[in-house]
Design a protein around this motif. Structure first.
Motif, PDB file in Angstrom:
ATOM      1  N   ALA A   1     -43.363 -29.525  58.594  1.00 29.26           N
ATOM      2  CA  ALA A   1     -42.622 -28.398  58.090  1.00 29.26           C
ATOM      3  C   ALA A   1     -43.355 -27.164  57.688  1.00 29.26           C
ATOM      4  O   ALA A   1     -43.115 -26.014  57.786  1.00 29.26           O
ATOM      5  CB  ALA A   1     -41.995 -28.862  56.561  1.00 29.26           C
ATOM      6  N   GLU A   2     -44.721 -27.355  57.185  1.00 25.87           N
ATOM      7  CA  GLU A   2     -45.777 -26.155  57.092  1.00 25.87           C
ATOM      8  C   GLU A   2     -45.855 -25.438  58.411  1.00 25.87           C
ATOM      9  O   GLU A   2     -45.967 -24.377  58.487  1.00 25.87           O
ATOM     10  CB  GLU A   2     -47.005 -26.632  56.437  1.00 25.87           C
ATOM     11  N   ASP A   3     -46.071 -26.198  59.368  1.00 25.41           N
ATOM     12  CA  ASP A   3     -46.254 -25.639  60.760  1.00 25.41           C
ATOM     13  C   ASP A   3     -44.941 -24.747  61.210  1.00 25.41           C
ATOM     14  O   ASP A   3     -45.196 -23.537  61.523  1.00 25.41           O
ATOM     15  CB  ASP A   3     -46.328 -26.611  61.789  1.00 25.41           C
ATOM     16  N   VAL A   4     -43.905 -25.209  60.980  1.00 26.14           N
ATOM     17  CA  VAL A   4     -42.705 -24.613  61.344  1.00 26.14           C
ATOM     18  C   VAL A   4     -42.566 -23.303  60.310  1.00 26.14           C
ATOM     19  O   VAL A   4     -42.154 -22.207  61.064  1.00 26.14           O
ATOM     20  CB  VAL A   4     -41.371 -25.388  61.177  1.00 26.14           C
ATOM     21  N   LEU A   5     -42.815 -23.615  59.223  1.00 28.91           N
ATOM     22  CA  LEU A   5     -42.854 -22.253  58.094  1.00 28.91           C
ATOM     23  C   LEU A   5     -43.900 -21.087  58.714  1.00 28.91           C
ATOM     24  O   LEU A   5     -43.506 -20.017  58.992  1.00 28.91           O
ATOM     25  CB  LEU A   5     -43.563 -23.050  56.853  1.00 28.91           C
ATOM     26  N   GLN A   6     -44.967 -21.537  59.078  1.00 29.00           N
ATOM     27  CA  GLN A   6     -45.929 -20.613  59.785  1.00 29.00           C
ATOM     28  C   GLN A   6     -45.186 -19.800  60.826  1.00 29.00           C
ATOM     29  O   GLN A   6     -45.462 -18.515  60.986  1.00 29.00           O
ATOM     30  CB  GLN A   6     -47.258 -21.217  60.061  1.00 29.00           C
ATOM     31  N   GLU A   7     -45.066 -20.885  61.759  1.00 29.93           N
ATOM     32  CA  GLU A   7     -44.508 -20.403  62.951  1.00 29.93           C
ATOM     33  C   GLU A   7     -43.059 -19.223  62.906  1.00 29.93           C
ATOM     34  O   GLU A   7     -43.306 -18.411  63.722  1.00 29.93           O
ATOM     35  CB  GLU A   7     -43.993 -21.420  63.937  1.00 29.93           C
ATOM     36  N   ALA A   8     -42.284 -19.706  61.792  1.00 31.75           N
ATOM     37  CA  ALA A   8     -41.080 -18.769  61.673  1.00 31.75           C
ATOM     38  C   ALA A   8     -41.612 -17.358  61.500  1.00 31.75           C
ATOM     39  O   ALA A   8     -41.039 -16.459  61.742  1.00 31.75           O
ATOM     40  CB  ALA A   8     -40.364 -19.358  60.488  1.00 31.75           C
ATOM     41  N   TYR A   9     -42.501 -17.204  60.484  1.00 29.60           N
ATOM     42  CA  TYR A   9     -42.971 -15.878  60.057  1.00 29.60           C
ATOM     43  C   TYR A   9     -43.744 -15.071  61.136  1.00 29.60           C
ATOM     44  O   TYR A   9     -43.789 -13.964  61.220  1.00 29.60           O
ATOM     45  CB  TYR A   9     -43.802 -15.803  58.664  1.00 29.60           C
ATOM     46  N   ILE A  10     -44.592 -16.200  61.694  1.00 26.75           N
ATOM     47  CA  ILE A  10     -45.171 -15.219  63.159  1.00 26.75           C
ATOM     48  C   ILE A  10     -44.069 -14.671  64.056  1.00 26.75           C
ATOM     49  O   ILE A  10     -44.139 -13.603  64.340  1.00 26.75           O
ATOM     50  CB  ILE A  10     -45.994 -16.321  63.763  1.00 26.75           C
ATOM     51  N   ARG A  11     -43.081 -15.568  64.246  1.00 26.83           N
ATOM     52  CA  ARG A  11     -41.954 -14.919  65.052  1.00 26.83           C
ATOM     53  C   ARG A  11     -41.304 -13.670  64.459  1.00 26.83           C
ATOM     54  O   ARG A  11     -40.763 -12.880  65.084  1.00 26.83           O
ATOM     55  CB  ARG A  11     -41.003 -16.171  65.426  1.00 26.83           C
ATOM     56  N   VAL A  12     -41.018 -13.930  63.298  1.00 27.84           N
ATOM     57  CA  VAL A  12     -40.436 -12.744  62.617  1.00 27.84           C
ATOM     58  C   VAL A  12     -41.195 -11.402  62.771  1.00 27.84           C
ATOM     59  O   VAL A  12     -40.632 -10.469  63.169  1.00 27.84           O
ATOM     60  CB  VAL A  12     -40.297 -12.937  60.913  1.00 27.84           C
ATOM     61  N   TRP A  13     -42.601 -11.780  62.520  1.00 29.49           N
ATOM     62  CA  TRP A  13     -43.391 -10.450  62.513  1.00 29.49           C
ATOM     63  C   TRP A  13     -43.576  -9.926  64.087  1.00 29.49           C
ATOM     64  O   TRP A  13     -43.199  -8.740  64.512  1.00 29.49           O
ATOM     65  CB  TRP A  13     -44.878 -10.647  62.394  1.00 29.49           C
ATOM     66  N   ASN A  14     -43.739 -10.855  65.142  1.00 24.07           N
ATOM     67  CA  ASN A  14     -43.914 -10.354  66.540  1.00 24.07           C
ATOM     68  C   ASN A  14     -42.315  -9.947  67.254  1.00 24.07           C
ATOM     69  O   ASN A  14     -42.425  -9.432  68.007  1.00 24.07           O
ATOM     70  CB  ASN A  14     -44.058 -11.841  67.350  1.00 24.07           C
ATOM     71  N   SER A  15     -40.988 -10.193  66.546  1.00 22.54           N
ATOM     72  CA  SER A  15     -39.924  -9.951  67.154  1.00 22.54           C
ATOM     73  C   SER A  15     -39.357  -8.879  66.277  1.00 22.54           C
ATOM     74  O   SER A  15     -38.191  -8.497  66.417  1.00 22.54           O
ATOM     75  CB  SER A  15     -39.013 -10.875  67.397  1.00 22.54           C
ATOM     76  N   ALA A  16     -39.945  -8.405  65.289  1.00 21.10           N
ATOM     77  CA  ALA A  16     -39.320  -7.512  64.270  1.00 21.10           C
ATOM     78  C   ALA A  16     -38.813  -6.226  64.741  1.00 21.10           C
ATOM     79  O   ALA A  16     -37.486  -5.747  64.477  1.00 21.10           O
ATOM     80  CB  ALA A  16     -40.151  -7.225  63.007  1.00 21.10           C
TER      81      ALA A  16
END
Length: 79
Positions: free
Chosen positions: A56-71
């Motif tokens: 779940a922590e990995d998913v959390l981190q990946e989610a915000y990386i994706r938010v930043w990269n696709s913003a």
């Protein structure tokens, strides 16, 4: 997806939308604010699906990386 995890009044959703728009403009402080506002909901959702805190922590981190990269390609709902 982040907006879908928030069950609140329209004002909160509008505030989150404004944060996402700011992130889309490259505002790192807005990303930190968005993270602070939504991390518990995103983590809780991931944990409920995965039943493993590390995953779940990995998913959390990946989610915000994706938010930043696709913003930059963010298009507000309804437009």
């Amino acid at each position: 997806m982040l907006l879908m995890l928030v069950q609140d009044d329209g004002t909160h959703a509008e505030r989150l939308d404004a944060m996402i728009k700011a992130v889309a403009g490259g505002d790192r402080t807005a990303l930190a604010d968005l993270y602070s506002e939504t991390r518990s909901g995103v983590y809780g959702f991931a944990l409920s699906m995965l039943r493993n805190s590390h995953d779940a922590e990995d998913v959390l981190q990946e989610a915000y990386i994706r938010v930043w990269n696709s913003a930059a390609s963010y298009v507000p709902k309804g437009t």
